[in-house]
Each structure stands twice: as structure tokens, then as C-alpha cells.
Scaffold this motif. Structure first.
Motif, PDB file in Angstrom:
ATOM      1  N   LEU A 128      73.674  76.898   3.139  1.00 36.80           N
ATOM      2  CA  LEU A 128      72.790  76.347   2.112  1.00 36.80           C
ATOM      3  C   LEU A 128      71.476  77.115   1.957  1.00 36.80           C
ATOM      4  CD1 LEU A 128      73.118  73.959   0.190  1.00 36.80           C
ATOM      5  CD2 LEU A 128      71.777  72.568   1.769  1.00 36.80           C
ATOM      6  N   ILE A 129      70.890  77.557   3.078  1.00 33.76           N
ATOM      7  CA  ILE A 129      69.535  78.112   3.018  1.00 33.76           C
ATOM      8  C   ILE A 129      69.449  79.594   3.388  1.00 33.76           C
ATOM      9  CG2 ILE A 129      67.170  77.894   3.874  1.00 33.76           C
ATOM     10  CD1 ILE A 129      68.057  75.568   2.133  1.00 33.76           C
ATOM     11  N   ALA A 130      69.919  79.953   4.587  1.00 33.76           N
ATOM     12  CA  ALA A 130      69.634  81.302   5.091  1.00 33.76           C
ATOM     13  C   ALA A 130      70.850  81.962   5.730  1.00 33.76           C
ATOM     14  CB  ALA A 130      68.482  81.238   6.095  1.00 33.76           C
ATOM     15  N   PRO A 131      71.809  82.423   4.927  1.00 40.53           N
ATOM     16  CA  PRO A 131      72.988  83.087   5.502  1.00 40.53           C
ATOM     17  C   PRO A 131      72.665  84.397   6.209  1.00 40.53           C
ATOM     18  CG  PRO A 131      72.975  83.286   3.106  1.00 40.53           C
ATOM     19  CD  PRO A 131      71.901  82.315   3.460  1.00 40.53           C
ATOM     20  N   GLN A 132      71.564  85.041   5.836  1.00 39.33           N
ATOM     21  CA  GLN A 132      71.219  86.325   6.452  1.00 39.33           C
ATOM     22  C   GLN A 132      70.591  86.169   7.840  1.00 39.33           C
ATOM     23  OE1 GLN A 132      70.051  85.441   3.368  1.00 39.33           O
ATOM     24  NE2 GLN A 132      71.437  86.642   2.067  1.00 39.33           N
ATOM     25  N   THR A 133      69.934  85.024   8.086  1.00 36.59           N
ATOM     26  CA  THR A 133      69.148  84.895   9.316  1.00 36.59           C
ATOM     27  C   THR A 133      69.583  83.747  10.224  1.00 36.59           C
ATOM     28  OG1 THR A 133      67.501  83.544   8.141  1.00 36.59           O
ATOM     29  CG2 THR A 133      67.118  85.916   8.249  1.00 36.59           C
ATOM     30  N   THR A 134      70.525  82.916   9.794  1.00 38.81           N
ATOM     31  CA  THR A 134      70.932  81.768  10.596  1.00 38.81           C
ATOM     32  C   THR A 134      72.172  82.091  11.420  1.00 38.81           C
ATOM     33  OG1 THR A 134      70.084  80.224   8.935  1.00 38.81           O
ATOM     34  CG2 THR A 134      71.621  79.342  10.558  1.00 38.81           C
ATOM     35  N   PRO A 135      72.053  82.097  12.750  1.00 40.64           N
ATOM     36  CA  PRO A 135      73.229  82.340  13.593  1.00 40.64           C
ATOM     37  C   PRO A 135      74.137  81.116  13.610  1.00 40.64           C
ATOM     38  CG  PRO A 135      71.313  81.864  14.956  1.00 40.64           C
ATOM     39  CD  PRO A 135      70.821  81.943  13.537  1.00 40.64           C
ATOM     40  N   THR A 136      75.420  81.346  13.669  1.00 41.12           N
ATOM     41  CA  THR A 136      76.396  80.265  13.742  1.00 41.12           C
ATOM     42  C   THR A 136      77.263  80.448  14.970  1.00 41.12           C
ATOM     43  OG1 THR A 136      78.047  81.486  12.460  1.00 41.12           O
ATOM     44  CG2 THR A 136      76.475  80.152  11.213  1.00 41.12           C
ATOM     45  N   THR A 137      78.157  79.495  15.191  1.00 45.50           N
ATOM     46  CA  THR A 137      79.088  79.620  16.317  1.00 45.50           C
ATOM     47  C   THR A 137      79.930  80.884  16.170  1.00 45.50           C
ATOM     48  OG1 THR A 137      79.219  77.215  16.514  1.00 45.50           O
ATOM     49  CG2 THR A 137      80.965  78.492  17.569  1.00 45.50           C
ATOM     50  N   TRP A 138      80.326  81.165  14.941  1.00 41.68           N
ATOM     51  CA  TRP A 138      81.195  82.315  14.682  1.00 41.68           C
ATOM     52  C   TRP A 138      80.514  83.628  15.010  1.00 41.68           C
ATOM     53  CZ3 TRP A 138      85.074  79.197  13.888  1.00 41.68           C
ATOM     54  CH2 TRP A 138      84.845  77.974  13.235  1.00 41.68           C
ATOM     55  N   SER A 139      79.220  83.737  14.708  1.00 46.44           N
ATOM     56  CA  SER A 139      78.501  84.982  14.978  1.00 46.44           C
ATOM     57  C   SER A 139      77.961  85.060  16.396  1.00 46.44           C
ATOM     58  CB  SER A 139      77.337  85.137  13.986  1.00 46.44           C
ATOM     59  OG  SER A 139      76.402  84.082  14.130  1.00 46.44           O
ATOM     60  N   THR A 140      77.771  83.906  17.038  1.00 49.07           N
ATOM     61  CA  THR A 140      77.210  83.878  18.387  1.00 49.07           C
ATOM     62  C   THR A 140      78.266  84.118  19.457  1.00 49.07           C
ATOM     63  OG1 THR A 140      75.505  82.304  17.671  1.00 49.07           O
ATOM     64  CG2 THR A 140      75.871  82.505  20.037  1.00 49.07           C
ATOM     65  N   VAL A 141      79.423  83.493  19.295  1.00 48.12           N
ATOM     66  CA  VAL A 141      80.469  83.565  20.317  1.00 48.12           C
ATOM     67  C   VAL A 141      81.290  84.849  20.207  1.00 48.12           C
ATOM     68  CG1 VAL A 141      82.547  82.429  21.211  1.00 48.12           C
ATOM     69  CG2 VAL A 141      80.594  81.052  20.471  1.00 48.12           C
ATOM     70  N   ASN A 142      81.529  85.293  18.968  1.00 47.81           N
ATOM     71  CA  ASN A 142      82.284  86.528  18.724  1.00 47.81           C
ATOM     72  C   ASN A 142      83.710  86.484  19.269  1.00 47.81           C
ATOM     73  OD1 ASN A 142      80.220  87.951  17.354  1.00 47.81           O
ATOM     74  ND2 ASN A 142      79.228  88.434  19.309  1.00 47.81           N
ATOM     75  N   ASN A 143      84.286  85.293  19.284  1.00 43.10           N
ATOM     76  CA  ASN A 143      85.692  85.141  19.670  1.00 43.10           C
ATOM     77  C   ASN A 143      86.271  84.016  18.820  1.00 43.10           C
ATOM     78  OD1 ASN A 143      88.067  83.951  21.097  1.00 43.10           O
ATOM     79  ND2 ASN A 143      87.612  85.542  22.625  1.00 43.10           N
ATOM     80  N   ILE A 144      87.233  84.353  17.971  1.00 40.30           N
ATOM     81  CA  ILE A 144      87.726  83.394  16.993  1.00 40.30           C
ATOM     82  C   ILE A 144      88.309  82.157  17.642  1.00 40.30           C
ATOM     83  CG2 ILE A 144      89.949  84.583  16.872  1.00 40.30           C
ATOM     84  CD1 ILE A 144      88.132  82.661  14.038  1.00 40.30           C
ATOM     85  N   TRP A 145      89.008  82.324  18.772  1.00 41.87           N
ATOM     86  CA  TRP A 145      89.656  81.176  19.409  1.00 41.87           C
ATOM     87  C   TRP A 145      88.639  80.260  20.085  1.00 41.87           C
ATOM     88  CZ3 TRP A 145      94.107  80.682  17.392  1.00 41.87           C
ATOM     89  CH2 TRP A 145      94.873  81.787  17.049  1.00 41.87           C
ATOM     90  N   ILE A 146      87.656  80.857  20.746  1.00 40.55           N
ATOM     91  CA  ILE A 146      86.602  80.037  21.367  1.00 40.55           C
ATOM     92  C   ILE A 146      85.751  79.374  20.289  1.00 40.55           C
ATOM     93  CG2 ILE A 146      84.556  80.089  22.852  1.00 40.55           C
ATOM     94  CD1 ILE A 146      85.817  82.344  24.409  1.00 40.55           C
ATOM     95  N   SER A 147      85.563  80.069  19.169  1.00 43.82           N
ATOM     96  CA  SER A 147      84.761  79.516  18.072  1.00 43.82           C
ATOM     97  C   SER A 147      85.400  78.283  17.455  1.00 43.82           C
ATOM     98  CB  SER A 147      84.558  80.582  16.990  1.00 43.82           C
ATOM     99  OG  SER A 147      83.842  81.687  17.483  1.00 43.82           O
ATOM    100  N   LEU A 148      86.693  78.124  17.634  1.00 43.66           N
ATOM    101  CA  LEU A 148      87.401  76.966  17.083  1.00 43.66           C
ATOM    102  C   LEU A 148      87.238  75.705  17.946  1.00 43.66           C
ATOM    103  CD1 LEU A 148      90.741  78.627  15.912  1.00 43.66           C
ATOM    104  CD2 LEU A 148      88.915  77.753  14.460  1.00 43.66           C
ATOM    105  N   ILE A 149      86.659  75.852  19.142  1.00 47.44           N
ATOM    106  CA  ILE A 149      86.509  74.708  20.059  1.00 47.44           C
ATOM    107  C   ILE A 149      85.761  73.536  19.425  1.00 47.44           C
ATOM    108  CG2 ILE A 149      85.357  73.935  22.189  1.00 47.44           C
ATOM    109  CD1 ILE A 149      86.217  76.538  23.496  1.00 47.44           C
ATOM    110  N   PRO A 150      84.627  73.759  18.729  1.00 46.14           N
ATOM    111  CA  PRO A 150      83.934  72.616  18.116  1.00 46.14           C
ATOM    112  C   PRO A 150      84.796  71.858  17.106  1.00 46.14           C
ATOM    113  CG  PRO A 150      82.508  74.538  18.152  1.00 46.14           C
ATOM    114  CD  PRO A 150      83.868  75.015  18.542  1.00 46.14           C
ATOM    115  N   ILE A 151      85.595  72.576  16.332  1.00 42.79           N
ATOM    116  CA  ILE A 151      86.470  71.926  15.356  1.00 42.79           C
ATOM    117  C   ILE A 151      87.561  71.142  16.069  1.00 42.79           C
ATOM    118  CG2 ILE A 151      88.106  72.320  13.478  1.00 42.79           C
ATOM    119  CD1 ILE A 151      86.459  74.726  12.664  1.00 42.79           C
ATOM    120  N   VAL A 152      88.107  71.728  17.125  1.00 39.43           N
ATOM    121  CA  VAL A 152      89.128  71.031  17.923  1.00 39.43           C
ATOM    122  C   VAL A 152      88.542  69.766  18.545  1.00 39.43           C
ATOM    123  CG1 VAL A 152      90.617  71.190  19.956  1.00 39.43           C
ATOM    124  CG2 VAL A 152      90.444  73.127  18.393  1.00 39.43           C
ATOM    125  N   LEU A 153      87.318  69.863  19.058  1.00 34.67           N
ATOM    126  CA  LEU A 153      86.659  68.697  19.656  1.00 34.67           C
ATOM    127  C   LEU A 153      86.443  67.601  18.623  1.00 34.67           C
ATOM    128  CD1 LEU A 153      83.964  70.362  21.975  1.00 34.67           C
ATOM    129  CD2 LEU A 153      86.028  69.139  22.679  1.00 34.67           C
TER     130      LEU A 153
END
Length: 269
Positions: A221-246
Motif C-alpha cells: 500500500l505505501i512503500a514497496p521500495q523500502t518495506t522489508p517483508t517475510t519474502w525478502s527477509t527470509v530468502n527461502n520460499i518454503w520457510i517464507s510460507l510458514i506464516p501462511i501455513v500457521l
């Protein structure tokens, strides 16, 4: 929950949503304006203390709007789960008079919190426009993250409302848990602050589905250039899916536990 599409149940849900939203501000001088003023006042305090005084910022011009958006989303989650927890007990008289799916009461209570969030998001967008935020096509992704946060809140509410019927102390325990969660995820401070201290801690923090969904909304919504997400922080697609699985696991547990216990709600109240 296919029973929700039954015409009679849809009418009941709509009437409960209207009633809950009206009762929420009944007797209040400012009424619905509190939906806007409450997060704005909280934002003002947080901004002065954490951004101006303690210097918690990611150094970008959009951080104040990111902070406001995070407070609005967190406010929705806390309100939705709190009213959801009390929903069955507060509507005990209705449960004894009318036979309808009991989860409708949970959804109706949470819907009033969702309406407030919608109002707050409009305020955030207005502030964003005034502040010169460069909105991109990624704003179209924000509703999906908000839906995930709503689904997570619903799963938690189903569990809490069931426990609250038997154990009223659960409300105090949940208040403590919410306080812990508030400071353990990047709402009032940027994730970069944690990453600079210990990257591993930041990665674990972003596996929390609340943090993941809030950061995703901020990103879209606001800052795609500067806001880190799980996907960019973890850098592993399978581990990044953990929050959705939870999130899915919490909802399944909530639905199963609620359905199993709902038959004895009237007796326990």
C-alpha cells in the motif's frame, strides 16, 4: 461454513453487524469519529515518543505513514479478537432464543472492527496523498494480506470465544499476550533496526503471521521500495510460507474446537 450463504443466516448476520456497530458508539458524543480519532491519537503519541524522541525510523519520508498504517492494522487485530472473544457470552440470550449457526456471532462482532479498519485505511490513504506517497499497482495486493489478517483473527477468535465461555480469566491472559506480541513485531519500530542488531532475530520475527501480513500490507500500500517483508527477509520460499501455513492451522483448530464445543455453550453460560 456453507450455511452462511443461507438467506436466513445472511439476514441474521447483517442485522447483527448493524446492531453491533450502532451499540459500539451508543451514548458517545463523537460517535463513529472515534474510529478515526483513536488510532490517530495513538499514532501521535507513538510518533512523538518512538520517532522524534527515541529516533525509531527507517530514514524514509514514508515512515510516518507506514507507522500509522501499522497501528491501524494492529488495532484491527486486537479489536477483532477481543470482541470476538466476548461475542458468545455477550449474546448468550440470543443463542437461547434463536437457532442459527453460532459462528455468525463471531463474524458479526469482527465485522464492526473491519468497518473501522476500512475507515482508518481511507484516512491512511488521504495522509499518503498529502505526504506525496508514490502509489503503485501493488496496492491491488493489499486486500489479500488484509483478508489473511482477518482470517487469522477469526481463527483466534473462535478459539478464544470457546475458552471464554468456561474460563473468564482468558481475557486477562489474552491482554498480556497482545502486549507481548505488540512489542515483539515491527509495528512501532522498523524491521531494519532489528536486522542491524541481529539478522536471525529479524527472520524469526517475520515468521509471525501477524507481522508478515502487516508488513505485506505496508509493502503493497505505501512503500514497496523500502518495506522489508517475510519474502525478502527470509530468502527461502518454503520457510517464507510458514506464516501462511500457521494462519491455516489456527483457523482449522479454531473451527474444529468451536464446532465441537458449541453444542454446550448454553449450558455453560
Amino acid at each position: 461454513m456453507q450455511e452462511l450463504f443461507n438467506k436466513r443466516n445472511r439476514v441474521i448476520l447483517l442485522e447483527l453487524v448493524k446492531t453491533d456497530f450502532k451499540l459500539r458508539y451508543q451514548g458517545s458524543f463523537l460517535g463513529i469519529l472515534w474510529s478515526v480519532l483513536k488510532p490517530l491519537l495513538l499514532f501521535l503519541v507513538m510518533y512523538l515518543v518512538f520517532v522524534k524522541f527515541l529516533k525509531f525510523t527507517d530514514g524514509t519520508k514514508t515512515y510516518p505513514i507506514v507507522l500509522l498504517l501499522g497501528i491501524a492494522l494492529w488495532g484491527f487485530f486486537t479489536e477483532a479478537t477481543s470482541v470476538g472473544m466476548n461475542a458468545i457470552v455477550s449474546r448468550g440470550d440470543l443463542l437461547r432464543k434463536i437457532n442459527f449457526p453460532k459462528y455468525i456471532i463471531i463474524i458479526s462482532s469482527m465485522s464492526s472492527a473491519l468497518i473501522s479498519l476500512s475507515i482508518n485505511l481511507i484516512v491512511v490513504l488521504i495522509f499518503g496523498l498529502i505526504s506525496g506517497v508514490d502509489f503503485t499497482w501493488k496496492v491491488l495486493l493489499a486486500p489479500f494480506s488484509i483478508i489473511q489478517l482477518f482470517i487469522l483473527a477469526m481463527g483466534v477468535s473462535l478459539i478464544l470465544s470457546t475458552l471464554y465461555v468456561k474460563f473468564r480469566d482468558i481475557s486477562h491472559i489474552w491482554d498480556v499476550i497482545l502486549q507481548i506480541c505488540f512489542y515483539s513485531i515491527p509495528i512501532i519500530y522498523p524491521l531494519s533496526l532489528v536486522s542491524n542488531f541481529h539478522p536471525g532475530v529479524a527472520k524469526v520475527m517475520m515468521l509471525n503471521p501477524i507481522a508478515q501480513s502487516i508488513q505485506d500490507v505496508r509493502y503493497s500500500l505505501i512503500a514497496p521500495q523500502t518495506t522489508p517483508t517475510t519474502w525478502s527477509t527470509v530468502n527461502n520460499i518454503w520457510i517464507s510460507l510458514i506464516p501462511i501455513v500457521l494462519t491455516v492451522v489456527v483457523v482449522i483448530i479454531g473451527v474444529v474446537y468451536f464446532r465441537k464445543s458449541s453444542k454446550t455453550f448454553a449450558e455453560n453460560m
